[in-house]
Design a protein around this motif. Structure first.
Motif, mmCIF file in Angstrom:
data_model
loop_
_atom_site.group_PDB
_atom_site.id
_atom_site.type_symbol
_atom_site.label_atom_id
_atom_site.label_comp_id
_atom_site.label_asym_id
_atom_site.label_seq_id
_atom_site.Cartn_x
_atom_site.Cartn_y
_atom_site.Cartn_z
ATOM 1 N N ALA A 9 -15.826 -93.857 -24.103
ATOM 2 C CA ALA A 9 -14.819 -94.051 -23.055
ATOM 3 C C ALA A 9 -14.282 -95.398 -23.017
ATOM 4 C CB ALA A 9 -15.704 -93.945 -21.728
ATOM 5 N N THR A 10 -14.610 -96.393 -23.716
ATOM 6 C CA THR A 10 -14.193 -97.639 -24.003
ATOM 7 C C THR A 10 -13.400 -97.843 -25.406
ATOM 8 O OG1 THR A 10 -16.254 -98.574 -24.677
ATOM 9 C CG2 THR A 10 -15.569 -98.746 -22.331
ATOM 10 N N LEU A 11 -14.326 -98.066 -26.131
ATOM 11 C CA LEU A 11 -13.798 -98.542 -27.617
ATOM 12 C C LEU A 11 -12.922 -97.163 -28.376
ATOM 13 C CD1 LEU A 11 -16.356 -100.645 -28.717
ATOM 14 C CD2 LEU A 11 -13.871 -101.510 -28.953
ATOM 15 N N GLY A 12 -13.746 -96.076 -28.138
ATOM 16 C CA GLY A 12 -13.166 -94.741 -28.658
ATOM 17 C C GLY A 12 -11.853 -94.412 -28.287
ATOM 18 N N GLY A 13 -11.614 -94.320 -27.089
ATOM 19 C CA GLY A 13 -10.310 -94.096 -26.503
ATOM 20 C C GLY A 13 -9.316 -95.259 -26.353
ATOM 21 N N GLY A 14 -10.058 -96.381 -26.255
ATOM 22 C CA GLY A 14 -9.273 -97.584 -26.381
ATOM 23 C C GLY A 14 -8.368 -98.015 -27.478
ATOM 24 N N ALA B 123 -23.027 -108.721 -9.829
ATOM 25 C CA ALA B 123 -22.345 -107.504 -10.262
ATOM 26 C C ALA B 123 -22.143 -107.357 -11.648
ATOM 27 C CB ALA B 123 -20.928 -107.811 -9.433
ATOM 28 N N LEU B 124 -21.795 -106.170 -12.252
ATOM 29 C CA LEU B 124 -21.824 -105.786 -13.489
ATOM 30 C C LEU B 124 -20.271 -106.086 -14.040
ATOM 31 C CD1 LEU B 124 -23.605 -102.322 -13.258
ATOM 32 C CD2 LEU B 124 -24.453 -104.389 -14.670
ATOM 33 N N ILE B 125 -20.265 -106.710 -15.091
ATOM 34 C CA ILE B 125 -18.870 -106.657 -15.613
ATOM 35 C C ILE B 125 -18.808 -105.928 -17.094
ATOM 36 C CG2 ILE B 125 -17.243 -108.151 -16.721
ATOM 37 C CD1 ILE B 125 -18.228 -110.658 -14.711
ATOM 38 N N VAL B 126 -17.964 -105.044 -17.125
ATOM 39 C CA VAL B 126 -17.910 -104.101 -18.157
ATOM 40 C C VAL B 126 -16.498 -103.879 -18.625
ATOM 41 C CG1 VAL B 126 -19.994 -102.817 -17.218
ATOM 42 C CG2 VAL B 126 -17.726 -102.176 -16.731
ATOM 43 N N PRO B 127 -16.289 -103.479 -19.981
ATOM 44 C CA PRO B 127 -15.011 -103.282 -20.169
ATOM 45 C C PRO B 127 -14.000 -101.936 -19.318
ATOM 46 C CG PRO B 127 -16.384 -103.161 -22.168
ATOM 47 C CD PRO B 127 -17.088 -102.956 -20.915
ATOM 48 N N GLY B 128 -12.866 -102.139 -19.313
ATOM 49 C CA GLY B 128 -12.005 -100.962 -18.439
ATOM 50 C C GLY B 128 -12.476 -99.714 -19.321
ATOM 51 N N LEU B 129 -12.290 -98.469 -18.543
ATOM 52 C CA LEU B 129 -12.343 -97.161 -18.957
ATOM 53 C C LEU B 129 -11.031 -96.333 -19.343
ATOM 54 C CD1 LEU B 129 -15.362 -95.952 -16.904
ATOM 55 C CD2 LEU B 129 -15.485 -97.194 -19.018
ATOM 56 N N PHE C 243 -4.610 -97.308 -27.762
ATOM 57 C CA PHE C 243 -3.738 -98.270 -27.281
ATOM 58 C C PHE C 243 -3.456 -99.616 -28.046
ATOM 59 C CE2 PHE C 243 -5.175 -95.545 -23.594
ATOM 60 C CZ PHE C 243 -4.176 -95.272 -23.185
ATOM 61 N N GLY C 244 -4.474 -99.587 -28.901
ATOM 62 C CA GLY C 244 -4.561 -100.929 -29.817
ATOM 63 C C GLY C 244 -5.910 -101.664 -29.659
ATOM 64 N N LYS C 245 -6.090 -102.966 -29.709
ATOM 65 C CA LYS C 245 -7.335 -103.597 -29.650
ATOM 66 C C LYS C 245 -7.741 -103.602 -28.060
ATOM 67 C CE LYS C 245 -9.777 -107.296 -32.273
ATOM 68 N NZ LYS C 245 -9.567 -108.448 -33.052
ATOM 69 N N ARG D 8 -6.509 -97.626 -18.501
ATOM 70 C CA ARG D 8 -5.271 -97.181 -19.428
ATOM 71 C C ARG D 8 -5.642 -95.440 -19.317
ATOM 72 N NH1 ARG D 8 -3.327 -101.537 -23.293
ATOM 73 N NH2 ARG D 8 -4.556 -103.426 -22.367
ATOM 74 N N ALA D 9 -4.398 -94.807 -19.427
ATOM 75 C CA ALA D 9 -4.465 -93.304 -19.265
ATOM 76 C C ALA D 9 -3.401 -92.761 -20.028
ATOM 77 C CB ALA D 9 -4.469 -92.750 -17.896
#
Length: 427
Positions: A360-365, A58-64, A368-370, A124-125
């Motif tokens: 979608a990950t680091l840009g918007g993330g 399975a793929l493991i990726v950061p949250g969106l 919220f912080g790091k 996160r939203a």
């Protein structure tokens, strides 16, 4: 998984820059006390005693991170996609949002929204509620229970709105906002308030000034809309003849930058002056490609914003966009940028899948912080994606499998597990 220290094993893929993925087959992703301790080819001895879950291939990726979505509009998503923005607001959005004055209706609508968001790809939203204080607090209660990290805004609007969905005065709107903030202060761990003037056409100068003062006092973040539609921009010019650009109608009242972060959704037609204002104030552009297409609003010049150092994240903008699926938003970001390159400006290349996933990950993330990476020190937000149902005779790399998932998540993809700040979310 109750503990916040553990190890996941699978095929890992995440951004190490805007343009580059790091991939690792059968890699180990380590979470310690809710934060990532890194990604490893071999599990370090110091983590050998942590619980390990092997997800095979399975793929493991950061949250969106969805940094622009309207919770009360979720009930009519997929309807009236043939209207333009201002007609759509008056015909569907405002009447629907007025129903959330009724807590029984809000209970039904927000239960569905929170339940679906919990089971979506979003970790996160940043969420719009309505102008109603009890309903907005109910929404916050619902989202708190999901375990997701969210910001929720009580909407402010005191002009150019129907009588059934408008504060009678700026003073009344500000008083309701202060009452709401007092009610929710210290009440939640996962859900935080965000100041939310709907947009300049529905907010008087007096209301904007008051919200700017609340922002200065509290350090709360702000969300709104900016330069989404050509008719809207012309409207703002008539309402605020003193402003040199739409963005200044917010900045004049201290609502961009300063002591907190700001999100402005869309920015499809921002002038050079406005773009520089966004960059200088650290304002985030919430790019909402599906909404911009369905409401005939335009195509945001995201490549230009990235080149100029503007903060950019991704939003679904439900119900302007029809789907909560953030992978669909990633795919739409690529598709819309290709149309802009072909039809509008061939000097700026279209986005790559790596860049769209970064947004979608680091840009918007980073709002919220790091947040947004699996590298050491980031909050442990992760998705485990079973793509075995997306069949192909080809031998695909990990990177190709993630790219394919962005386009085909609904055609055989399955969310196998989801983690936010190290806590597993019930699916």
């Amino acid at each position: 998984m109750e503990g916040k220290s553990f190890v996941l094993k699978g095929d890992v893929c995440y951004n190490v820059s805007q343009t580059e993925f790091r991939t690792l087959e059968a890699g180990y992703v380590v979470c310690v006390d809710g934060a990532s301790a890194g990604v490893f080819e071999e599990l370090p001895e110091r983590y050998a005693q942590l619980p390990l879950r092997d997800f095979g291939h399975a793929l493991i990726v950061p949250g969106l991170n969805d940094i622009h979505v309207h919770a009360p509009q979720y009930g009519f998503r997929g309807i009236a996609m043939d209207l333009e923005l201002l007609d759509w607001l008056n015909t569907y959005t405002f009447p629907e949002e007025s129903k959330y004055a009724d807590l029984a209706y809000a209970e039904k609508g927000y239960s569905i929204f929170a339940d679906d968001l919990q089971r979506s790809f979003t970790t996160r939203a940043v969420v719009f509620g309505t102008m109603h204080v009890p309903g907005t607090e109910l929404l916050m209660d619902k989202l708190e229970a999901t375990g997701l990290k969210t910001y929720v805004g009580k909407v402010n609007m005191d002009r150019n709105s129907p009588d059934y969905l408008s504060d009678q005065t700026a003073e009344a709107s500000l008083e309701a906002t202060r009452s709401w903030l007092a009610d929710v202060s210290g009440r939640y761990q996962n859900t935080l308030p965000i100041l939310t003037p709907r947009f300049t056409p529905t907010c008087s100068d007096e209301l904007m000034e008051g919200l700017g003062k609340i922002k200065a006092e509290t350090g709360l973040p702000v969300q709104s809309h900016l330069s989404e539609n050509l008719s809207e921009i012309d409207w703002v010019k008539g309402l605020c003849p003193w402003s040199s650009c739409y963005g200044q109608t917010y900045d004049h009242f201290g609502l961009l930058g300063g002591n907190s972060k700001t999100i402005m959704a869309h920015c499809n037609y921002s002038t050079p002056e406005e773009v520089e204002l966004l960059r200088a104030t650290g304002t985030y552009v919430a790019h909402c490609p599906q909404s911009n297409a369905f409401l005939s609003s335009g195509i945001a010049p995201i490549r230009d914003y990235l080149c100029r150092g503007v903060n950019v994240g991704l939003g679904t903008d439900v119900a302007g966009g029809a789907s909560l699926n953030m992978f669909r938003a990633v795919a739409d970001a690529v598709g819309c940028s290709k149309l802009r390159w072909r039809c509008v400006d061939q000097e700026l290349p279209s986005l790559t899948i790596q860049e769209a996933f970064w947004i979608a990950t680091l840009g918007g993330g980073s709002f919220f912080g790091k947040v947004g990476s699996l590298d050491e020190g980031f909050d442990f937000d992760a998705l485990v994606l079973d793509d075995s149902g997306i069949r192909s005779p080809r031998e695909l790399s990990v990177e190709q499998r993630l790219e394919r998932y962005c386009y085909l998540a609904d055609e055989g993809g399955r969310l196998a597990a989801k983690f936010v700040a190290g806590k597993e979310i019930e699916l």
